[in-house]
Motif scaffolding. Sequence first.
Motif, PDB file in Angstrom:
ATOM      1  N   HIS A 138     -14.971 -12.608  -0.223  1.00  0.00           N
ATOM      2  CA  HIS A 138     -14.986 -11.371   0.493  1.00  0.00           C
ATOM      3  C   HIS A 138     -13.763 -11.087   0.367  1.00  0.00           C
ATOM      4  O   HIS A 138     -12.813 -11.883   0.855  1.00  0.00           O
ATOM      5  CB  HIS A 138     -15.852 -11.346   1.798  1.00  0.00           C
ATOM      6  N   LYS A 139     -13.164  -9.920   0.093  1.00  0.00           N
ATOM      7  CA  LYS A 139     -11.833  -9.233   0.141  1.00  0.00           C
ATOM      8  C   LYS A 139     -12.170  -7.775   0.462  1.00  0.00           C
ATOM      9  O   LYS A 139     -12.751  -7.226  -0.152  1.00  0.00           O
ATOM     10  CB  LYS A 139     -11.166  -9.537  -1.203  1.00  0.00           C
ATOM     11  N   GLU A 140     -11.403  -7.606   1.406  1.00  0.00           N
ATOM     12  CA  GLU A 140     -11.352  -6.016   1.955  1.00  0.00           C
ATOM     13  C   GLU A 140     -10.735  -5.315   0.756  1.00  0.00           C
ATOM     14  O   GLU A 140      -9.805  -5.712   0.115  1.00  0.00           O
ATOM     15  CB  GLU A 140     -10.615  -5.890   3.227  1.00  0.00           C
ATOM     16  N   ASN A 141     -11.148  -3.971   0.685  1.00  0.00           N
ATOM     17  CA  ASN A 141     -10.715  -3.107  -0.288  1.00  0.00           C
ATOM     18  C   ASN A 141      -9.214  -2.462   0.097  1.00  0.00           C
ATOM     19  O   ASN A 141      -9.087  -2.281   1.370  1.00  0.00           O
ATOM     20  CB  ASN A 141     -11.548  -1.964  -0.482  1.00  0.00           C
ATOM     21  N   ALA A 142      -8.529  -2.123  -0.651  1.00  0.00           N
ATOM     22  CA  ALA A 142      -7.212  -1.227  -0.187  1.00  0.00           C
ATOM     23  C   ALA A 142      -7.487   0.086   0.387  1.00  0.00           C
ATOM     24  O   ALA A 142      -8.263   0.605  -0.023  1.00  0.00           O
ATOM     25  CB  ALA A 142      -6.321  -1.381  -1.467  1.00  0.00           C
ATOM     26  N   ASP A 143      -6.574   0.474   1.388  1.00  0.00           N
ATOM     27  CA  ASP A 143      -6.688   1.588   1.875  1.00  0.00           C
ATOM     28  C   ASP A 143      -6.939   2.763   0.856  1.00  0.00           C
ATOM     29  O   ASP A 143      -7.673   3.924   1.341  1.00  0.00           O
ATOM     30  CB  ASP A 143      -5.840   1.899   3.079  1.00  0.00           C
ATOM     31  N   HIS A 144      -6.202   2.779  -0.273  1.00  0.00           N
ATOM     32  CA  HIS A 144      -6.122   3.878  -0.992  1.00  0.00           C
ATOM     33  C   HIS A 144      -7.319   4.193  -2.001  1.00  0.00           C
ATOM     34  O   HIS A 144      -7.208   5.303  -2.461  1.00  0.00           O
ATOM     35  CB  HIS A 144      -4.699   3.927  -1.821  1.00  0.00           C
ATOM     36  N   LEU A 145      -8.296   3.155  -2.027  1.00  0.00           N
ATOM     37  CA  LEU A 145      -9.308   3.205  -2.613  1.00  0.00           C
ATOM     38  C   LEU A 145     -10.233   4.224  -2.396  1.00  0.00           C
ATOM     39  O   LEU A 145     -10.983   4.796  -3.401  1.00  0.00           O
ATOM     40  CB  LEU A 145      -9.806   1.888  -3.118  1.00  0.00           C
ATOM     41  N   GLY A 146     -10.302   4.577  -1.077  1.00  0.00           N
ATOM     42  CA  GLY A 146     -11.443   5.282  -0.532  1.00  0.00           C
ATOM     43  C   GLY A 146     -10.942   6.675  -0.371  1.00  0.00           C
ATOM     44  O   GLY A 146     -11.811   7.648   0.071  1.00  0.00           O
TER      45      GLY A 146
END
Length: 117
Positions: free
Chosen positions: A75-83
Amino acid sequence: MTVADQTPGEPRKMRTSVKGPLMFSAFFAVLAFVAVLIFASGGSAKAPRFDLAFTGAGIAFIVSLVVAAMLSMSHKENADHLGKGSGVNLSSKRPGHGGHGGPAAPDDQAETPDAGR
């Protein structure tokens, strides 16, 4: 948040805790135990096969625990800019931009090199 970022005495989240994968695996072990106990005996006239049921439960527990551990480690959190809608047609604030079936906006009427053909 990684395991190293947690403070002592504070309860862990379900994803970083050991409790989640253990409950997941225990559920599938009990399910496998009951299923093998019912189906391996071959009918109600024969004795139940507890040896096969415990073996099936152990295999189901170990396999599901390994799968749950591998999934939680990957599991890896998405980068903030992706959303934020920074890609092509990801923002719903300006519908119609992008030229994929929506109504054309006034700035989309620009002259293109092949417009005269």
